[in-house]
Write an enzyme that holds these catalytic residues in place. Structure first.
Site, mmCIF file in Angstrom:
data_model
loop_
_atom_site.group_PDB
_atom_site.id
_atom_site.type_symbol
_atom_site.label_atom_id
_atom_site.label_comp_id
_atom_site.label_asym_id
_atom_site.label_seq_id
_atom_site.Cartn_x
_atom_site.Cartn_y
_atom_site.Cartn_z
ATOM 1 N N THR A 153 48.388 -13.577 -2.764
ATOM 2 C CA THR A 153 48.126 -14.069 -4.123
ATOM 3 C C THR A 153 46.805 -14.852 -4.085
ATOM 4 O O THR A 153 45.743 -14.266 -4.210
ATOM 5 C CB THR A 153 49.280 -14.933 -4.654
ATOM 6 N N THR A 190 58.650 -19.635 4.503
ATOM 7 C CA THR A 190 57.306 -19.787 3.968
ATOM 8 C C THR A 190 57.270 -19.185 2.582
ATOM 9 O O THR A 190 58.289 -18.839 2.021
ATOM 10 C CB THR A 190 56.296 -19.073 4.870
ATOM 11 N N GLU A 273 44.921 -23.647 0.071
ATOM 12 C CA GLU A 273 44.006 -23.640 -1.070
ATOM 13 C C GLU A 273 42.983 -24.768 -0.958
ATOM 14 O O GLU A 273 43.327 -25.948 -0.950
ATOM 15 C CB GLU A 273 44.797 -23.749 -2.369
ATOM 16 N N ASN A 397 44.035 -24.315 -8.640
ATOM 17 C CA ASN A 397 45.301 -24.427 -9.347
ATOM 18 C C ASN A 397 45.122 -24.662 -10.846
ATOM 19 O O ASN A 397 45.984 -24.290 -11.644
ATOM 20 C CB ASN A 397 46.151 -25.529 -8.704
#
Length: 402
Positions: A153, A190, A273, A397
């Protein structure tokens, strides 16, 4: 952005395990977003799933199917989590399983579904069903790398690990892929992890060994302290290779399994991230493992510690303060010793005499930063891996759904 270099390993074929991918256009066109993993008949399958109370519909269905029948296929989609979707979400997950079962000629309960992506949006069932034929047609024992790409993703790179271990009856191969970059503080697994081996193992033992290995690998990482609604880790043992029989076989197999899961877990932190740092927190001399983990996670979750690491700001007091507020009764600060990158940071209740701002800044400028904390309370220990907190994390985000 990610920490360190990454090379996807060679993945020896595991007989009977085939992986296929397709571009189903679930969220974006022209990207692999649908994966099918074929499991041979007679294989043992173990799995762990998120403990988030709002667990996604595919988690519910996979958990139920695993109790009903011997799995033959895993169905994974990205771009949509099918979480927070109520009764419709469950119906959609079951519908996808039924469609793949029709294509494969198996029972719907032999399909385990997995989803990852945006929460709260209906699953685009027609797109997923539409991509199934292409995924089935591409099934290949060498399909590991493409499958690793197909489960991504916000990941910036594919994640895989492989190991071979010599048992008394021959060589066993263990391959695994994972995905995860944000919403990472697993509570049993995970984001998504899929591991297969050719060992012959009883299903009950496989489940126990997976659970124990997950605890010291996927359950020992955190990017942002958020536990996903969709976390899952699946372990397949085809039974076509050497049996795990003796105590030495068991030790060797479990060490290899833990090594593969740990490599996959650490790859998630390296690709966290916005991450620019890979941080290892070793807590020692605790009264219990739970106590050691509580201290490690308190430091790992501290936004002040994580932003200091990102800025290479030798603000050592943030680490000390995080240790001090950990949920541990009766900490004796005079006994606590903290080392930063091998340099003494804290002892005897305050800053070590040998420590300087220059030393701290030099260590924090490194991509890989070890922090060692000794509590002086016992012999238990634990290790947790985390990343720093950068501007990019906020941007990724904030723009996730756009």
């Amino acid at each position: 952005m990610a920490v360190g270099k990454s090379v996807f390993p060679e993945m020896p074929a595991i007989g009977g395990v085939r992986l296929g991918t397709a571009m189903a256009g679930i969220k974006k066109p022209d990207r692999r977003d649908l994966v099918v993993i074929e499991i041979p008949e007679g294989a043992a399958v173990a799995a762990t799933f998120t403990r988030n109370a709002f667990c996604a519909a595919p988690v519910q269905v996979a958990r139920d199917h695993l109790q009903q029948s011997a799995p033959r296929y895993l169905l994974i989609n990205t771009g949509n989590a099918n979480a927070g979707t109520g009764a419709r979400g469950r119906q959609d997950a079951e519908s996808c399983c039924a469609s793949l079962a029709d294509l494969a000629g198996v029972d719907a309960a032999q399909i385990l579904p997995f989803s990852t992506g945006v929460i709260g949006e209906p699953l685009p069932v027609p797109r997923i069903v539409g991509g199934m034929s292409a995924a089935m047609e591409s099934l290949d024992e060498a399909g590991w790398a493409l499958a690793a790409e197909g489960i991504m993703t916000t990941d910036t790179r594919i994640k895989g690990a492989s190991a071979q271990v010599e048992l008394s009856g021959g060589t066993v191969t263990i391959n695994g892929i994972s995905k995860g970059s944000g919403m990472i503080q697993p509570n049993m697994a995970t984001m998504l992890g899929f591991v297969a081996c050719d060992a012959t193992v009883e299903a009950s033992k496989l489940q126990q060994w997976l659970r124990e290995s997950v605890q010291v690998s996927f359950n020992s990482i955190t990017v942002d302290s958020d536990t996903s609604t969709n976390d899952a880790c699946t372990l397949i043992a085809t039974g076509r290779g050497a049996p795990v029989e003796s105590a030495d076989d068991e030790r060797r197999f479990r060490e290899a399994l833990t090594a593969v899961l740990t490599e996959l877990a650490q790859a998630i932190i390296r690709d966290g991230e916005g991450a620019t740092k890979f941080v290892t927190l070793d807590v020692e001399q605790a009264a219990s493992v739970d106590e050691a983990r509580a201290v490690a996670f308190t430091v790992a979750h501290s936004p002040l510690v994580k932003t200091a690491l990102y800025a290479c700001d030798a603000n050592w007091g943030r680490i000390l303060a995080a240790v001090g507020r950990a949920p541990v009764e009766g900490l004796d600060v005079e006994r606590i010793v903290i080392d930063l990158g091998g340099e003494r940071l804290v002892e005897h209740g305050g800053r070590a005499d040998s420590y300087t701002e220059e030393i701290g800044s030099r260590v924090m400028a490194q991509e890989e930063i070890p922090i060692r904390i000794r509590l002086g309370r016992g012999t238990a220990s634990a290790t947790v891996w985390t990343s720093d907190l950068s501007h990019d994390y906020v941007s990724i985000n904030a723009d996730y759904r756009s």
